[in-house]
Scaffold this motif. Sequence first.
Motif, PDB file in Angstrom:
ATOM      1  N   TRP A 101      -3.087  -2.699  -8.811  1.00  0.00           N
ATOM      2  CA  TRP A 101      -2.404  -3.041  -7.564  1.00  0.00           C
ATOM      3  C   TRP A 101      -3.252  -3.989  -6.727  1.00  0.00           C
ATOM      4  O   TRP A 101      -2.746  -4.960  -6.166  1.00  0.00           O
ATOM      5  N   CYS A 115       0.828  -1.203   0.000  1.00  0.00           N
ATOM      6  CA  CYS A 115       0.000   0.000   0.000  1.00  0.00           C
ATOM      7  C   CYS A 115       0.866   1.258   0.000  1.00  0.00           C
ATOM      8  O   CYS A 115       0.565   2.227  -0.691  1.00  0.00           O
ATOM      9  N   TYR A 144       2.122   1.726  -3.445  1.00  0.00           N
ATOM     10  CA  TYR A 144       1.037   2.235  -4.294  1.00  0.00           C
ATOM     11  C   TYR A 144       0.841   3.731  -4.097  1.00  0.00           C
ATOM     12  O   TYR A 144       0.771   4.489  -5.062  1.00  0.00           O
ATOM     13  N   TYR A 166      -5.117   2.299 -12.075  1.00  0.00           N
ATOM     14  CA  TYR A 166      -3.860   2.027 -11.376  1.00  0.00           C
ATOM     15  C   TYR A 166      -4.124   1.324 -10.040  1.00  0.00           C
ATOM     16  O   TYR A 166      -3.480   0.328  -9.716  1.00  0.00           O
ATOM     17  N   LEU A 167      -5.089   1.817  -9.298  1.00  0.00           N
ATOM     18  CA  LEU A 167      -5.462   1.185  -8.040  1.00  0.00           C
ATOM     19  C   LEU A 167      -6.000  -0.220  -8.276  1.00  0.00           C
ATOM     20  O   LEU A 167      -5.671  -1.164  -7.535  1.00  0.00           O
ATOM     21  N   GLU A 180       1.877   6.628  -7.009  1.00  0.00           N
ATOM     22  CA  GLU A 180       0.640   6.876  -7.738  1.00  0.00           C
ATOM     23  C   GLU A 180       0.835   8.035  -8.711  1.00  0.00           C
ATOM     24  O   GLU A 180       1.371   9.081  -8.342  1.00  0.00           O
TER      25      GLU A 180
END
Length: 154
Positions: free
Chosen positions: A93, A71, A74, A89-90, A78
Amino acid sequence: MLVIGLLSIIFFIPKNRRRRFILSYLFCQSLMWISSMFHVQFDLLSFPAREFPYATNLLITTEYFFYPIICGFYINFEPKVNYFYRFFYLSIWVSFLTVIDGLIERYTDLIEYVHYAWYWTWLDFFCLFAISNYLYKRFFKDKSLFRSDKEITR
């Protein structure tokens, strides 16, 4: 997981971004702890093999360390583009983490889905990462309150 996680922080997070990484890691870790405790308490998940079986019903390596590190990566990497691209993108992941979680559940005794499925894992990770990202951005919203990262690392 512990060694790879620590080495990835040392080698892939620039020195001037480590404070921000640690804060995003702590946001995600606290939310992950609450979420995981909820899942275990209501018998949705179980962790048959644990590092500290008398201390907690959770798996320390994944729930407190590995997933929050992912996380943190990420959040810190970002892209600063439109919402659609950030949503995509999220999703990438979270899908990657869901596959890892599914493999751990299927081929080891570390995680057992009792009344749970992979799509709940995906939704849980998506919400946790999105809320952590929101809290992170909210915390660093007023840049005048903080010294610049370059000043700190000198």
